[in-house]
Enzyme design. Structure first.
Site, PDB file in Angstrom:
ATOM      1  N   ASP A 189      50.247  12.697  -8.920  1.00  0.00           N
ATOM      2  CA  ASP A 189      48.907  13.217  -9.220  1.00  0.00           C
ATOM      3  C   ASP A 189      48.892  14.702  -9.566  1.00  0.00           C
ATOM      4  OD1 ASP A 189      47.536  10.808  -9.054  1.00  0.00           O
ATOM      5  OD2 ASP A 189      47.451  10.910  -6.878  1.00  0.00           O
TER       6      ASP A 189
ATOM      7  N   ASP B  34      46.523   4.317 -11.516  1.00  0.00           N
ATOM      8  CA  ASP B  34      45.916   5.654 -11.579  1.00  0.00           C
ATOM      9  C   ASP B  34      46.735   6.614 -12.444  1.00  0.00           C
ATOM     10  OD1 ASP B  34      45.757   4.092  -9.234  1.00  0.00           O
ATOM     11  OD2 ASP B  34      44.787   5.682  -8.105  1.00  0.00           O
TER      12      ASP B  34
HETATM   13  N1  GLY Z   1      43.985   7.954  -6.968  1.00  0.00           N
HETATM   14  C1  GLY Z   1      43.403   7.422  -5.793  1.00  0.00           C
HETATM   15  C2  GLY Z   1      42.016   6.951  -5.949  1.00  0.00           C
HETATM   16  O1  GLY Z   1      41.531   6.694  -7.034  1.00  0.00           O
HETATM   17  O2  GLY Z   1      41.364   6.827  -4.931  1.00  0.00           O
END
Ligand code: GLY
Length: 388
Positions: free
Chosen positions: A110, A168
Protein backbone atom coordinates in the site's frame (compact mmCIF):
# COMPACT_ATOMS: atom_id res chain seq x y z
CA UNK A 1 -22.45 15.24 -32.88
CA UNK A 2 -23.31 16.11 -29.33
CA UNK A 3 -20.95 14.86 -26.66
CA UNK A 4 -23.10 12.78 -24.35
CA UNK A 5 -20.58 12.79 -21.51
CA UNK A 6 -20.31 16.57 -21.53
CA UNK A 7 -24.10 16.98 -21.85
CA UNK A 8 -24.72 14.94 -18.70
CA UNK A 9 -22.00 16.87 -16.87
CA UNK A 10 -23.70 20.14 -17.90
CA UNK A 11 -27.19 18.94 -16.89
CA UNK A 12 -25.86 18.27 -13.39
CA UNK A 13 -23.71 21.37 -13.07
CA UNK A 14 -25.86 23.18 -10.50
CA UNK A 15 -25.83 20.16 -8.20
CA UNK A 16 -22.10 19.57 -8.70
CA UNK A 17 -21.25 23.22 -7.97
CA UNK A 18 -23.37 23.19 -4.83
CA UNK A 19 -21.68 20.06 -3.51
CA UNK A 20 -18.22 21.38 -4.35
CA UNK A 21 -19.11 24.53 -2.42
CA UNK A 22 -20.14 22.49 0.62
CA UNK A 23 -16.94 20.45 0.44
CA UNK A 24 -14.81 23.57 0.18
CA UNK A 25 -16.61 25.24 3.11
CA UNK A 26 -16.04 22.23 5.33
CA UNK A 27 -12.49 21.42 4.31
CA UNK A 28 -11.27 25.02 4.47
CA UNK A 29 -11.95 24.85 8.20
CA UNK A 30 -10.83 21.24 8.69
CA UNK A 31 -7.57 21.72 6.77
CA UNK A 32 -6.57 23.93 9.73
CA UNK A 33 -8.04 21.93 12.60
CA UNK A 34 -6.64 18.60 11.35
CA UNK A 35 -3.34 20.08 10.15
CA UNK A 36 -1.16 17.90 12.39
CA UNK A 37 -2.98 14.65 11.73
CA UNK A 38 -3.14 11.88 9.16
CA UNK A 39 -6.80 11.12 9.78
CA UNK A 40 -8.27 7.64 9.44
CA UNK A 41 -11.77 8.16 10.84
CA UNK A 42 -13.49 10.63 13.16
CA UNK A 43 -14.48 10.26 16.78
CA UNK A 44 -17.02 12.58 18.38
CA UNK A 45 -16.91 14.69 15.25
CA UNK A 46 -13.13 15.13 15.25
CA UNK A 47 -10.86 13.51 12.66
CA UNK A 48 -8.45 11.10 14.34
CA UNK A 49 -5.38 9.14 13.34
CA UNK A 50 -5.41 5.36 13.14
CA UNK A 51 -3.68 5.01 16.53
CA UNK A 52 -6.32 7.14 18.25
CA UNK A 53 -8.94 4.90 16.70
CA UNK A 54 -7.32 1.64 17.80
CA UNK A 55 -6.05 3.09 21.06
CA UNK A 56 -2.78 1.36 20.26
CA UNK A 57 0.25 3.59 19.85
CA UNK A 58 2.97 1.88 17.85
CA UNK A 59 5.32 2.44 14.92
CA UNK A 60 2.95 0.40 12.84
CA UNK A 61 0.42 3.21 12.78
CA UNK A 62 2.47 5.61 10.68
CA UNK A 63 2.68 2.80 8.09
CA UNK A 64 -1.11 2.40 8.06
CA UNK A 65 -2.29 2.06 4.47
CA UNK A 66 -4.72 5.01 4.59
CA UNK A 67 -2.19 7.67 5.58
CA UNK A 68 -1.86 9.12 2.06
CA UNK A 69 -5.55 9.93 1.70
CA UNK A 70 -5.51 13.09 3.81
CA UNK A 71 -2.70 14.74 1.81
CA UNK A 72 -4.40 13.41 -1.34
CA UNK A 73 -7.65 15.07 -0.28
CA UNK A 74 -5.83 18.33 0.39
CA UNK A 75 -4.25 18.17 -3.09
CA UNK A 76 -7.65 17.61 -4.72
CA UNK A 77 -8.82 20.77 -3.00
CA UNK A 78 -5.68 22.66 -3.95
CA UNK A 79 -5.98 21.76 -7.63
CA UNK A 80 -9.68 22.59 -7.53
CA UNK A 81 -9.28 25.96 -5.77
CA UNK A 82 -5.61 27.04 -6.01
CA UNK A 83 -5.94 27.94 -2.33
CA UNK A 84 -2.49 27.73 -0.70
CA UNK A 85 -4.00 26.74 2.62
CA UNK A 86 -4.68 23.30 1.10
CA UNK A 87 -1.18 23.10 -0.35
CA UNK A 88 0.31 23.86 3.08
CA UNK A 89 -1.78 21.09 4.70
CA UNK A 90 -0.83 18.58 1.99
CA UNK A 91 2.88 19.38 2.23
CA UNK A 92 2.87 19.17 6.01
CA UNK A 93 1.17 15.75 5.87
CA UNK A 94 3.73 14.57 3.31
CA UNK A 95 6.48 15.41 5.80
CA UNK A 96 4.68 13.60 8.62
CA UNK A 97 4.65 10.49 6.42
CA UNK A 98 8.46 10.44 6.14
CA UNK A 99 8.68 8.56 9.42
CA UNK A 100 7.13 5.55 7.69
CA UNK A 101 10.14 5.25 5.38
CA UNK A 102 12.28 4.73 8.48
CA UNK A 103 10.24 1.66 9.37
CA UNK A 104 10.86 -0.17 6.13
CA UNK A 105 10.10 -3.64 7.47
CA UNK A 106 6.53 -2.66 8.35
CA UNK A 107 5.79 -1.28 4.89
CA UNK A 108 3.67 -3.22 2.43
CA UNK A 109 2.19 -2.94 -1.09
CA UNK A 110 0.00 0.00 0.00
CA UNK A 111 2.96 2.33 -0.46
CA UNK A 112 1.03 3.18 -3.64
CA UNK A 113 -1.97 4.47 -1.70
CA UNK A 114 0.40 6.25 0.69
CA UNK A 115 2.74 8.12 -1.65
CA UNK A 116 1.27 8.26 -5.14
CA UNK A 117 -1.41 10.78 -4.15
CA UNK A 118 0.72 12.65 -1.57
CA UNK A 119 4.35 13.21 -2.62
CA UNK A 120 3.48 11.99 -6.13
CA UNK A 121 0.98 14.80 -6.67
CA UNK A 122 3.26 17.40 -5.10
CA UNK A 123 6.00 16.40 -7.54
CA UNK A 124 3.68 16.33 -10.55
CA UNK A 125 2.43 19.81 -9.65
CA UNK A 126 5.62 21.54 -8.54
CA UNK A 127 8.54 19.32 -9.51
CA UNK A 128 10.22 19.43 -6.08
CA UNK A 129 13.17 17.09 -5.66
CA UNK A 130 12.20 15.85 -2.17
CA UNK A 131 8.74 14.85 -3.34
CA UNK A 132 10.15 13.13 -6.40
CA UNK A 133 12.54 11.10 -4.25
CA UNK A 134 9.72 10.10 -1.90
CA UNK A 135 7.51 8.92 -4.74
CA UNK A 136 10.35 7.05 -6.48
CA UNK A 137 11.45 5.51 -3.20
CA UNK A 138 7.89 4.22 -2.70
CA UNK A 139 7.86 2.91 -6.30
CA UNK A 140 11.10 1.03 -5.66
CA UNK A 141 9.65 -0.52 -2.52
CA UNK A 142 6.59 -1.62 -4.47
CA UNK A 143 8.61 -2.91 -7.44
CA UNK A 144 10.79 -4.92 -5.07
CA UNK A 145 7.68 -6.84 -3.98
CA UNK A 146 7.22 -8.16 -7.53
CA UNK A 147 7.68 -11.90 -7.95
CA UNK A 148 9.13 -12.18 -11.45
CA UNK A 149 8.35 -15.89 -11.84
CA UNK A 150 4.81 -15.87 -10.45
CA UNK A 151 4.24 -12.44 -12.02
CA UNK A 152 2.49 -10.78 -9.11
CA UNK A 153 3.09 -8.22 -6.35
CA UNK A 154 2.87 -9.68 -2.90
CA UNK A 155 0.69 -7.74 -0.53
CA UNK A 156 2.13 -8.28 2.92
CA UNK A 157 5.29 -9.31 4.73
CA UNK A 158 5.82 -12.49 6.74
CA UNK A 159 6.74 -16.03 5.79
CA UNK A 160 3.13 -17.12 5.24
CA UNK A 161 2.36 -14.25 2.90
CA UNK A 162 4.87 -14.86 0.12
CA UNK A 163 2.13 -15.65 -2.40
CA UNK A 164 -0.69 -13.51 -0.94
CA UNK A 165 -2.19 -11.20 -3.53
CA UNK A 166 -5.12 -8.91 -2.84
CA UNK A 167 -7.33 -7.10 -5.33
CA UNK A 168 -6.70 -3.75 -3.58
CA UNK A 169 -3.23 -3.70 -5.18
CA UNK A 170 -4.81 -2.79 -8.51
CA UNK A 171 -4.84 0.76 -7.12
CA UNK A 172 -1.21 0.65 -5.90
CA UNK A 173 0.27 -0.28 -9.27
CA UNK A 174 -0.57 3.15 -10.70
CA UNK A 175 2.55 4.35 -8.86
CA UNK A 176 4.57 1.98 -11.05
CA UNK A 177 3.11 3.25 -14.33
CA UNK A 178 4.12 6.74 -13.24
CA UNK A 179 7.62 5.62 -12.19
CA UNK A 180 8.24 4.17 -15.67
CA UNK A 181 7.18 7.39 -17.32
CA UNK A 182 9.27 9.43 -14.92
CA UNK A 183 12.49 7.41 -15.16
CA UNK A 184 12.16 6.04 -18.68
CA UNK A 185 12.76 2.59 -17.20
CA UNK A 186 10.08 0.14 -18.38
CA UNK A 187 10.63 -2.36 -15.56
CA UNK A 188 8.12 -0.65 -13.27
CA UNK A 189 5.47 -0.84 -15.99
CA UNK A 190 6.30 -4.49 -16.74
CA UNK A 191 5.69 -5.32 -13.08
CA UNK A 192 2.39 -3.40 -13.04
CA UNK A 193 1.13 -4.96 -16.29
CA UNK A 194 2.16 -8.45 -15.27
CA UNK A 195 0.41 -8.05 -11.94
CA UNK A 196 -2.78 -6.78 -13.62
CA UNK A 197 -2.71 -9.70 -16.09
CA UNK A 198 -2.25 -12.19 -13.26
CA UNK A 199 -5.12 -10.82 -11.18
CA UNK A 200 -7.44 -10.94 -14.22
CA UNK A 201 -6.90 -14.71 -14.13
CA UNK A 202 -6.71 -15.28 -10.37
CA UNK A 203 -9.10 -12.73 -8.86
CA UNK A 204 -11.66 -11.82 -11.52
CA UNK A 205 -14.48 -14.36 -11.71
CA UNK A 206 -16.35 -15.03 -14.98
CA UNK A 207 -19.46 -13.25 -13.64
CA UNK A 208 -17.59 -9.98 -13.10
CA UNK A 209 -17.22 -10.30 -9.34
CA UNK A 210 -13.77 -10.43 -7.77
CA UNK A 211 -12.10 -12.39 -5.01
CA UNK A 212 -10.43 -10.37 -2.28
CA UNK A 213 -7.42 -12.54 -1.35
CA UNK A 214 -5.80 -15.35 -3.32
CA UNK A 215 -2.64 -17.28 -2.52
CA UNK A 216 -0.62 -17.81 -5.70
CA UNK A 217 2.08 -20.33 -6.51
CA UNK A 218 5.47 -18.62 -6.18
CA UNK A 219 6.89 -20.24 -9.32
CA UNK A 220 3.90 -20.32 -11.67
CA UNK A 221 1.45 -17.71 -10.35
CA UNK A 222 -1.32 -20.34 -10.45
CA UNK A 223 -4.00 -19.84 -7.77
CA UNK A 224 -3.58 -22.19 -4.80
CA UNK A 225 -6.25 -21.01 -2.38
CA UNK A 226 -8.77 -18.16 -2.16
CA UNK A 227 -9.90 -16.47 1.07
CA UNK A 228 -13.01 -14.44 1.92
CA UNK A 229 -10.87 -11.66 3.36
CA UNK A 230 -12.86 -8.59 4.37
CA UNK A 231 -16.02 -9.99 2.80
CA UNK A 232 -18.74 -12.16 4.32
CA UNK A 233 -17.25 -15.54 3.41
CA UNK A 234 -15.25 -17.54 0.90
CA UNK A 235 -16.97 -17.07 -2.47
CA UNK A 236 -18.75 -13.84 -1.45
CA UNK A 237 -18.08 -10.42 -2.96
CA UNK A 238 -16.84 -7.68 -0.68
CA UNK A 239 -18.02 -4.48 -2.33
CA UNK A 240 -14.92 -2.38 -1.66
CA UNK A 241 -12.87 -5.09 -3.33
CA UNK A 242 -15.20 -4.80 -6.34
CA UNK A 243 -14.53 -1.02 -6.35
CA UNK A 244 -10.77 -1.47 -6.17
CA UNK A 245 -11.04 -3.71 -9.24
CA UNK A 246 -13.49 -1.48 -11.09
CA UNK A 247 -11.41 1.66 -10.68
CA UNK A 248 -8.08 -0.20 -10.77
CA UNK A 249 -8.66 -1.91 -14.13
CA UNK A 250 -9.90 1.23 -15.87
CA UNK A 251 -6.84 3.06 -14.56
CA UNK A 252 -4.59 0.32 -15.94
CA UNK A 253 -6.38 0.83 -19.27
CA UNK A 254 -5.75 4.58 -19.11
CA UNK A 255 -2.05 4.01 -18.37
CA UNK A 256 -1.47 1.30 -20.99
CA UNK A 257 -4.24 1.42 -23.61
CA UNK A 258 -4.72 -2.35 -23.21
CA UNK A 259 -8.34 -3.06 -24.14
CA UNK A 260 -8.58 -6.14 -21.85
CA UNK A 261 -8.32 -3.86 -18.82
CA UNK A 262 -11.20 -1.66 -19.95
CA UNK A 263 -13.25 -4.80 -20.64
CA UNK A 264 -12.41 -6.12 -17.17
CA UNK A 265 -13.42 -2.82 -15.57
CA UNK A 266 -16.71 -2.85 -17.49
CA UNK A 267 -17.45 -6.39 -16.46
CA UNK A 268 -16.86 -5.55 -12.76
CA UNK A 269 -18.97 -2.40 -13.21
CA UNK A 270 -21.88 -4.40 -14.65
CA UNK A 271 -21.74 -6.83 -11.76
CA UNK A 272 -21.47 -3.93 -9.29
CA UNK A 273 -24.41 -2.02 -10.74
CA UNK A 274 -26.61 -5.12 -10.90
CA UNK A 275 -25.96 -5.64 -7.20
CA UNK A 276 -26.43 -2.11 -5.89
CA UNK A 277 -29.11 -1.81 -3.26
CA UNK A 278 -32.33 -0.11 -4.41
CA UNK A 279 -30.87 2.78 -2.59
CA UNK A 280 -27.82 3.05 -4.92
CA UNK A 281 -25.31 2.69 -2.11
CA UNK A 282 -23.46 -0.64 -1.96
CA UNK A 283 -23.82 -3.09 0.86
CA UNK A 284 -20.55 -4.17 2.41
CA UNK A 285 -20.82 -7.53 0.66
CA UNK A 286 -23.06 -8.31 -2.31
CA UNK A 287 -23.33 -11.99 -1.35
CA UNK A 288 -24.27 -11.91 2.29
CA UNK A 289 -27.47 -12.56 4.27
CA UNK A 290 -30.11 -9.82 3.97
CA UNK A 291 -29.69 -8.96 7.62
CA UNK A 292 -27.92 -7.15 9.11
CA UNK A 293 -27.92 -4.36 6.53
CA UNK A 294 -24.35 -3.05 6.37
CA UNK A 295 -23.58 -0.29 3.91
CA UNK A 296 -20.14 0.68 2.75
CA UNK A 297 -20.24 4.26 1.55
CA UNK A 298 -16.51 4.16 0.70
CA UNK A 299 -17.10 1.39 -1.86
CA UNK A 300 -19.76 3.58 -3.49
CA UNK A 301 -17.50 6.62 -3.64
CA UNK A 302 -14.56 4.68 -5.12
CA UNK A 303 -16.82 2.91 -7.65
CA UNK A 304 -18.23 6.29 -8.72
CA UNK A 305 -14.69 7.46 -9.58
CA UNK A 306 -14.14 4.34 -11.68
CA UNK A 307 -17.52 4.65 -13.40
CA UNK A 308 -16.74 8.23 -14.43
CA UNK A 309 -13.43 7.09 -15.96
CA UNK A 310 -15.13 4.20 -17.77
CA UNK A 311 -17.71 6.66 -19.14
CA UNK A 312 -14.88 8.86 -20.44
CA UNK A 313 -13.25 5.95 -22.23
CA UNK A 314 -16.11 4.09 -23.90
CA UNK A 315 -17.81 4.93 -27.21
CA UNK A 316 -20.38 7.71 -27.11
CA UNK A 317 -23.54 5.64 -26.78
CA UNK A 318 -22.20 3.70 -23.81
CA UNK A 319 -21.24 6.77 -21.80
CA UNK A 320 -24.60 7.53 -20.23
CA UNK A 321 -24.87 4.12 -18.56
CA UNK A 322 -21.71 4.61 -16.49
CA UNK A 323 -21.88 8.34 -15.88
CA UNK A 324 -25.51 8.30 -14.78
CA UNK A 325 -24.80 5.36 -12.47
CA UNK A 326 -21.94 7.32 -10.88
CA UNK A 327 -24.26 10.30 -10.40
CA UNK A 328 -26.95 8.13 -8.81
CA UNK A 329 -24.47 6.79 -6.27
CA UNK A 330 -22.99 10.23 -5.54
CA UNK A 331 -26.38 11.91 -5.18
CA UNK A 332 -27.54 9.30 -2.68
CA UNK A 333 -24.30 9.58 -0.75
CA UNK A 334 -24.61 13.35 -0.70
CA UNK A 335 -28.24 13.34 0.41
CA UNK A 336 -28.23 10.58 3.00
CA UNK A 337 -24.64 9.83 4.00
CA UNK A 338 -22.83 13.17 4.06
CA UNK A 339 -22.60 15.28 7.18
CA UNK A 340 -22.18 18.95 6.24
CA UNK A 341 -22.53 20.31 9.75
CA UNK A 342 -19.82 22.11 11.68
CA UNK A 343 -20.07 19.49 14.41
CA UNK A 344 -18.42 16.83 12.27
CA UNK A 345 -15.03 17.06 10.54
CA UNK A 346 -15.50 14.03 8.28
CA UNK A 347 -17.80 14.14 5.27
CA UNK A 348 -19.11 10.70 4.28
CA UNK A 349 -20.60 8.58 7.05
CA UNK A 350 -21.31 4.84 7.28
CA UNK A 351 -18.25 3.26 5.80
CA UNK A 352 -17.39 -0.30 6.70
CA UNK A 353 -13.93 -1.62 7.53
CA UNK A 354 -14.96 -5.20 6.79
CA UNK A 355 -18.01 -7.42 7.03
CA UNK A 356 -17.11 -9.22 10.25
CA UNK A 357 -16.52 -6.33 12.57
CA UNK A 358 -18.43 -4.72 15.40
CA UNK A 359 -21.20 -2.22 14.68
CA UNK A 360 -18.79 0.50 15.71
CA UNK A 361 -16.36 -0.56 12.98
CA UNK A 362 -19.05 -0.68 10.36
CA UNK A 363 -20.86 2.58 10.81
CA UNK A 364 -17.87 4.82 10.64
CA UNK A 365 -16.56 7.67 8.52
CA UNK A 366 -13.43 6.63 6.64
CA UNK A 367 -10.84 9.02 5.20
CA UNK A 368 -10.88 7.14 1.91
CA UNK A 369 -14.67 7.51 1.73
CA UNK A 370 -14.15 11.26 1.99
CA UNK A 371 -11.23 11.17 -0.45
CA UNK A 372 -13.05 9.25 -3.21
CA UNK A 373 -16.26 11.20 -2.78
CA UNK A 374 -14.34 14.45 -3.25
CA UNK A 375 -12.32 12.97 -6.12
CA UNK A 376 -15.56 12.03 -7.90
CA UNK A 377 -17.01 15.53 -7.48
CA UNK A 378 -13.65 17.00 -8.62
CA UNK A 379 -13.96 14.92 -11.80
CA UNK A 380 -17.54 16.10 -12.36
CA UNK A 381 -16.35 19.69 -11.91
CA UNK A 382 -14.07 19.11 -14.90
CA UNK A 383 -10.66 19.25 -13.18
CA UNK A 384 -8.71 16.92 -15.35
CA UNK A 385 -5.47 16.11 -13.56
CA UNK A 386 -5.69 12.36 -12.98
CA UNK A 387 -4.51 11.66 -9.45
CA UNK A 388 -3.80 7.91 -9.90
N1 GLY B 1 -7.08 -2.05 1.64
C1 GLY B 1 -7.89 -2.45 2.73
C2 GLY B 1 -9.29 -2.02 2.65
O1 GLY B 1 -9.81 -1.68 1.61
O2 GLY B 1 -9.92 -2.02 3.69
Amino acid sequence: MADIFEDIIKENKIWTDEVWGKINRKLKRVSVSAYDKLPFTSKNGIYCNYDKYTGEESDKNICWWTNGFWPGLMWLMYVGSKDDQYRAAAEHAEELLDKAFEIYDLLHHDVGFMWHISAGINYRLFGGHKSKVRALHAADILAARFNSRGKFIRAWNGRNNKGRVIIDCMMNINLLYWASRETGDPRYKYAALSHADTTMRSHLRPDGSVRHIVDLDLETGEPIEAFGGQGYALGSSWSRGQSWALYGYVLSYIHTGKQEYLDAAKSVAHYFLANLSEYSVPLCDFRAPEMPVIYDSSAGACAACGLIEIARNVPKYEQALYLKAALRILKTLEKDFCDWSDKEESIVQKGAGAYHTSDEDRELPLIYGDYFFVEAIYKLKGFDMLFW
